[in-house]
Motif scaffolding. Structure first.
Motif, PDB file in Angstrom:
ATOM      1  N   TYR A   6     107.172  91.094 -79.211  1.00 37.84           N
ATOM      2  CA  TYR A   6     106.728  90.732 -80.558  1.00 37.84           C
ATOM      3  C   TYR A   6     106.246  89.288 -80.526  1.00 37.84           C
ATOM      4  N   ALA A   7     105.001  89.064 -80.935  1.00 35.72           N
ATOM      5  CA  ALA A   7     104.418  87.723 -80.941  1.00 35.72           C
ATOM      6  C   ALA A   7     104.846  86.978 -82.204  1.00 35.72           C
ATOM      7  N   LEU A   8     105.573  85.890 -82.020  1.00 34.49           N
ATOM      8  CA  LEU A   8     105.969  85.040 -83.142  1.00 34.49           C
ATOM      9  C   LEU A   8     104.835  84.104 -83.534  1.00 34.49           C
ATOM     10  N   ARG A   9     104.148  83.599 -82.542  1.00 30.71           N
ATOM     11  CA  ARG A   9     102.964  82.737 -82.684  1.00 30.71           C
ATOM     12  C   ARG A   9     101.977  83.162 -81.601  1.00 30.71           C
ATOM     13  N   SER A  10     100.791  82.607 -81.597  1.00 29.43           N
ATOM     14  CA  SER A  10      99.821  82.958 -80.555  1.00 29.43           C
ATOM     15  C   SER A  10     100.308  82.540 -79.171  1.00 29.43           C
ATOM     16  N   TRP A  11     101.204  81.577 -79.110  1.00 28.71           N
ATOM     17  CA  TRP A  11     101.699  81.055 -77.832  1.00 28.71           C
ATOM     18  C   TRP A  11     103.170  81.370 -77.570  1.00 28.71           C
ATOM     19  N   LEU A  12     103.842  82.072 -78.497  1.00 26.35           N
ATOM     20  CA  LEU A  12     105.280  82.322 -78.376  1.00 26.35           C
ATOM     21  C   LEU A  12     105.604  83.777 -78.709  1.00 26.35           C
ATOM     22  N   SER A  13     106.373  84.429 -77.834  1.00 28.05           N
ATOM     23  CA  SER A  13     106.771  85.813 -78.099  1.00 28.05           C
ATOM     24  C   SER A  13     108.200  86.057 -77.621  1.00 28.05           C
ATOM     25  N   VAL A  14     108.800  87.092 -78.164  1.00 32.94           N
ATOM     26  CA  VAL A  14     110.128  87.535 -77.746  1.00 32.94           C
ATOM     27  C   VAL A  14     110.001  88.990 -77.294  1.00 32.94           C
ATOM     28  N   GLY A  15     110.911  89.388 -76.420  1.00 35.95           N
ATOM     29  CA  GLY A  15     110.841  90.752 -75.920  1.00 35.95           C
ATOM     30  C   GLY A  15     112.204  91.259 -75.475  1.00 35.95           C
ATOM     31  N   ALA A  16     112.261  92.570 -75.305  1.00 41.48           N
ATOM     32  CA  ALA A  16     113.462  93.224 -74.800  1.00 41.48           C
ATOM     33  C   ALA A  16     113.017  94.368 -73.890  1.00 41.48           C
ATOM     34  N   ALA A  17     113.854  94.652 -72.888  1.00 36.94           N
ATOM     35  CA  ALA A  17     113.526  95.736 -71.958  1.00 36.94           C
ATOM     36  C   ALA A  17     114.797  96.443 -71.517  1.00 36.94           C
ATOM     37  N   TYR A  18     114.634  97.707 -71.138  1.00 32.73           N
ATOM     38  CA  TYR A  18     115.733  98.521 -70.610  1.00 32.73           C
ATOM     39  C   TYR A  18     115.197  99.310 -69.419  1.00 32.73           C
ATOM     40  N   THR A  19     115.964  99.362 -68.339  1.00 28.38           N
ATOM     41  CA  THR A  19     115.613 100.158 -67.166  1.00 28.38           C
ATOM     42  C   THR A  19     116.843 100.918 -66.683  1.00 28.38           C
ATOM     43  N   ARG A  20     116.658 102.177 -66.356  1.00 29.62           N
ATOM     44  CA  ARG A  20     117.716 103.001 -65.762  1.00 29.62           C
ATOM     45  C   ARG A  20     117.297 103.313 -64.336  1.00 29.62           C
ATOM     46  N   LEU A  21     118.145 103.001 -63.375  1.00 29.88           N
ATOM     47  CA  LEU A  21     117.863 103.222 -61.971  1.00 29.88           C
ATOM     48  C   LEU A  21     118.885 104.210 -61.403  1.00 29.88           C
ATOM     49  N   GLN A  22     118.400 105.153 -60.603  1.00 29.70           N
ATOM     50  CA  GLN A  22     119.283 106.120 -59.953  1.00 29.70           C
ATOM     51  C   GLN A  22     118.939 106.173 -58.473  1.00 29.70           C
TER      52      GLN A  22
END
Length: 85
Positions: free
Chosen positions: A42-58
């Motif tokens: 999600y872009a907070l500003r044109s130069w600043l963003s926040v993010g989240a990720a999830y990965t499942r490995l088997q």
């Protein structure tokens, strides 16, 4: 404000050239690794963003009792971009 969503996945085979002994069995080890994941930014500003990720490995191995496992990975990110122009 821009929102970005993503998904990823992969499959990989690992063959080990040397013989291994585990659980009373000797063989060349062969593992299969599978991953699947998703992310959101999600872009907070044109130069600043926040993010989240999830990965499942088997990981599945022909030495099943010794090397099989699951992993769940999560991450939070804060990204800042600066232009040198």
């Amino acid at each position: 404000r821009a929102r970005t969503w993503g998904a990823n996945g992969s499959a990989q085979g690992d063959r080990y050239p040397e013989l291994a002994t585990a659980g009373g069995s000797t063989d060349r080890r062969l593992d299969e690794v599978y991953t699947i994941g998703s992310s959101a930014d999600y872009a907070l500003r044109s130069w600043l963003s926040v993010g989240a990720a999830y990965t499942r490995l088997q990981r599945s191995s022909n030495f099943s009792g010794q090397f099989n496992y699951f992993a769940h990975r999560t991450s939070l990110e804060l990204k800042a971009a600066f232009s040198m122009l």
